[in-house]
Scaffold this motif. Structure first.
Motif, mmCIF file in Angstrom:
data_model
loop_
_atom_site.group_PDB
_atom_site.id
_atom_site.type_symbol
_atom_site.label_atom_id
_atom_site.label_comp_id
_atom_site.label_asym_id
_atom_site.label_seq_id
_atom_site.Cartn_x
_atom_site.Cartn_y
_atom_site.Cartn_z
ATOM 1 N N THR A 53 -9.195 7.155 -7.036
ATOM 2 C CA THR A 53 -8.124 6.881 -6.594
ATOM 3 C C THR A 53 -6.511 7.496 -6.486
ATOM 4 N N SER A 54 -5.102 7.926 -5.770
ATOM 5 C CA SER A 54 -4.834 8.247 -5.698
ATOM 6 C C SER A 54 -2.964 7.796 -5.619
ATOM 7 N N VAL A 55 -2.236 8.806 -5.846
ATOM 8 C CA VAL A 55 -1.123 7.606 -5.027
ATOM 9 C C VAL A 55 -0.362 8.565 -4.772
ATOM 10 N N ALA A 56 0.613 8.089 -3.507
ATOM 11 C CA ALA A 56 1.133 8.912 -2.557
ATOM 12 C C ALA A 56 2.253 8.874 -2.265
ATOM 13 N N THR A 57 3.333 9.042 -2.039
ATOM 14 C CA THR A 57 4.623 8.916 -2.029
ATOM 15 C C THR A 57 5.415 10.177 -0.749
ATOM 16 N N TYR A 58 6.784 9.440 -0.315
ATOM 17 C CA TYR A 58 7.665 10.006 0.758
ATOM 18 C C TYR A 58 8.586 10.488 -0.327
ATOM 19 N N TYR A 59 9.104 11.786 0.616
ATOM 20 C CA TYR A 59 10.174 12.296 -0.015
ATOM 21 C C TYR A 59 11.418 12.807 1.174
ATOM 22 N N TYR A 118 -12.955 -3.369 -3.738
ATOM 23 C CA TYR A 118 -13.035 -2.555 -2.102
ATOM 24 C C TYR A 118 -13.417 -1.537 -2.627
ATOM 25 N N PRO A 119 -13.801 -0.516 -3.255
ATOM 26 C CA PRO A 119 -14.271 0.191 -4.152
ATOM 27 C C PRO A 119 -14.493 1.705 -3.150
ATOM 28 N N SER A 120 -14.929 1.808 -1.639
ATOM 29 C CA SER A 120 -14.722 2.414 -1.373
ATOM 30 C C SER A 120 -14.234 2.595 -0.464
ATOM 31 N N THR A 121 -12.723 1.612 0.091
ATOM 32 C CA THR A 121 -12.204 1.677 1.055
ATOM 33 C C THR A 121 -10.831 1.914 0.258
ATOM 34 N N PHE A 122 -10.674 1.230 -0.806
ATOM 35 C CA PHE A 122 -8.880 0.801 -1.742
ATOM 36 C C PHE A 122 -8.964 2.585 -1.830
ATOM 37 N N GLY A 123 -8.146 3.513 -1.684
ATOM 38 C CA GLY A 123 -7.292 4.200 -1.530
ATOM 39 C C GLY A 123 -6.645 5.111 -2.974
ATOM 40 N N GLY A 124 -5.504 3.976 -3.568
ATOM 41 C CA GLY A 124 -5.032 3.732 -4.238
ATOM 42 C C GLY A 124 -3.467 3.485 -3.732
ATOM 43 N N VAL A 125 -2.190 3.791 -3.821
ATOM 44 C CA VAL A 125 -0.845 3.142 -4.091
ATOM 45 C C VAL A 125 -0.155 4.579 -2.978
ATOM 46 N N MET A 126 0.268 4.076 -2.737
ATOM 47 C CA MET A 126 1.692 4.586 -2.312
ATOM 48 C C MET A 126 3.065 3.585 -1.870
ATOM 49 N N LEU A 127 4.087 4.839 -2.747
ATOM 50 C CA LEU A 127 5.027 4.319 -2.874
ATOM 51 C C LEU A 127 6.773 5.077 -1.857
ATOM 52 N N TRP A 128 6.981 4.207 -1.356
ATOM 53 C CA TRP A 128 8.638 4.567 -1.242
ATOM 54 C C TRP A 128 9.359 4.413 -2.406
ATOM 55 N N GLU A 129 10.638 5.570 -2.246
ATOM 56 C CA GLU A 129 10.161 7.030 -2.342
ATOM 57 C C GLU A 129 10.160 7.962 -3.541
ATOM 58 N N ALA A 130 9.454 8.974 -3.462
ATOM 59 C CA ALA A 130 9.219 9.781 -4.621
ATOM 60 C C ALA A 130 10.833 9.644 -5.502
ATOM 61 N N THR A 131 12.257 9.927 -5.030
ATOM 62 C CA THR A 131 13.334 9.483 -5.875
ATOM 63 C C THR A 131 13.272 8.081 -7.079
ATOM 64 N N GLY A 132 13.655 7.640 -5.775
ATOM 65 C CA GLY A 132 13.751 5.975 -6.358
ATOM 66 C C GLY A 132 12.637 5.820 -7.026
ATOM 67 N N ILE A 174 2.030 3.197 -12.386
ATOM 68 C CA ILE A 174 1.050 3.072 -11.273
ATOM 69 C C ILE A 174 0.050 4.057 -11.651
ATOM 70 N N LYS A 175 0.200 4.532 -11.991
ATOM 71 C CA LYS A 175 -1.643 6.033 -11.608
ATOM 72 C C LYS A 175 -2.033 5.625 -12.819
ATOM 73 N N LYS A 176 -1.381 4.876 -14.427
ATOM 74 C CA LYS A 176 -1.929 4.689 -14.995
ATOM 75 C C LYS A 176 -2.719 3.854 -15.209
ATOM 76 N N VAL A 177 -1.950 2.144 -14.289
ATOM 77 C CA VAL A 177 -2.922 1.446 -13.977
ATOM 78 C C VAL A 177 -4.286 2.336 -12.809
ATOM 79 N N LEU A 178 -3.832 2.904 -12.036
ATOM 80 C CA LEU A 178 -5.024 3.702 -11.663
ATOM 81 C C LEU A 178 -6.044 4.098 -12.000
ATOM 82 N N ASP A 179 -5.623 4.453 -13.382
ATOM 83 C CA ASP A 179 -6.604 5.363 -13.915
ATOM 84 C C ASP A 179 -7.589 4.208 -15.143
ATOM 85 N N THR A 180 -7.203 3.405 -14.919
ATOM 86 C CA THR A 180 -7.528 2.067 -16.327
ATOM 87 C C THR A 180 -8.771 1.870 -15.290
#
Ligand SMILES: CNC(=O)NC(=N)Nc1ccccc1
Length: 317
Positions: A1-7, A281-295, A311-317
């Protein structure tokens, strides 16, 4: 899984290199191309990257366009992020102006995709020409993100499919192993008027749903133990879409101030939601998106971890 963000739209945001160094960020959407050609006299799109550019714009036939000319820090920093293994997408749409975001014909949808490919895609594609500027010089984005927030959804499926054709054409012609991607950031309400048609008819790779600013479907419902959070429905949308293998992300505000009041949830409060849906949903769940990077950077726990780190730590558990 991965973390996406906006900048690009963060208040007093630091330069992008700050986030290239943040190991918890895997995908960064640079926002925004916020004025689309059909809404511009010059016929060129317009851009806005917050405090990152010097305000000078391109001129066409002596008329100013909305296309920013000098964003040197972003240009210098994108290669740093890509060298760190992050995917960097150029995001279309964003928070406004609402008057800038509409497509008026299939032809203009196709032309818009080709223009962006020539301006921000490979420097040796068939769409690079003297007529199309290179606002970020030789920077080659890894894909395009559709963050459509106003007007109608007309045209975006045509545009996304044209991007896919341009990707495949270039890969075919050059035998490059490099890949390009398509992503979309629909708001969580279903049926989705602005991006539903595009998702149904074009093969997106990533769908990061904004589970905020909408009481009927926000993540805050799950955290509060009430119904409404509709990730399950979105899985069905993905499975019925042009790309059933697309990865579905839980979009969240990265700081209290980055969504309407009441929609922010703490990284540890939302851990249960992430764990449940990651396992459901192990195959569809991709991760978390954050709005946004500076926040996220401004929302740091005493141990010095940003919201994205937590959030990444939660995803990696
Ligand atoms: C992924 N896109 C967004 O999250 N857009 C977004 N947050 N737009 C916005 C909506 C209301 C106030 C400010 C920004």
């Amino acid at each position: 899984t991965s973390v996406a963000t906006y900048y690009g739209q963060g208040a007093y945001q630091p330069r992008l290199s700050t986030f290239c160094a943040e190991t918890s960020l895997d995908i960064i959407n640079i926002g925004f191309v916020n004025i689309f050609p059909d809404n511009e006299l010059s016929g060129w799109p317009g851009t806005n990257f917050g405090n990152q550019c010097d305000g000078s714009v391109y001129y066409v036939n002596g008329q100013p366009t909305g296309l920013l000319k000098n964003c040197h820090q972003i240009v210098e920093d994108i290669p740093l992020c890509q060298a760190a293994g992050k995917k960097i997408f150029l995001s279309l749409g964003g928070a406004g102006p609402s008057t800038g975001q509409s497509i008026h014909s299939v032809e203009s949808a196709v032309a818009f995709a080709e223009w962006l490919w020539g301006a921000f895609g490979p420097v040796d594609s068939a769409y690079v020409s003297d007529e199309v500027p290179r606002p970020f010089d030789d920077i080659v984005f890894d894909g395009f993100d559709f963050d459509i927030e106003f007007n109608t959804g007309f045209g975006y499926a045509y545009m996304a499919n044209r991007f896919k054709e341009l990707y495949n054409e270039y890969i075919e012609q050059t035998s490059t192993s490099r890949q390009w991607f398509l992503s979309a950031a629909p708001m969580c309400g279903l049926p989705n008027t602005l991006l539903g048609d595009a998702i149904q008819n074009a093969p997106f790779d990533y769908i990061w749903v904004q589970f905020y600013n909408d009481w009927s479907c926000g993540a805050v419902n799950y955290v509060n133990g009430v119904s409404g959070f509709n990730f399950d429905d979105w899985v069905s949308v993905i499975k019925a879409s042009a790309n059933p293998d697309a990865k579905l992300y839980v979009g969240l505000p990265a700081e209290e101030s980055e969504a309407n009041l009441g929609f922010y949830v703490g990284a540890f409060s939302v851990a249960g939601l992430i764990e449940e849906y990651m396992n459901k949903y192990p195959s569809t769940f991709g991760g978390v998106m954050l709005w946004e990077a500076t926040g996220s950077l401004n929302n740091t726990t005493p141990d010095g971890h940003t919201y994205a780190d937590n959030i990444k730590k939660v995803l990696d558990t």
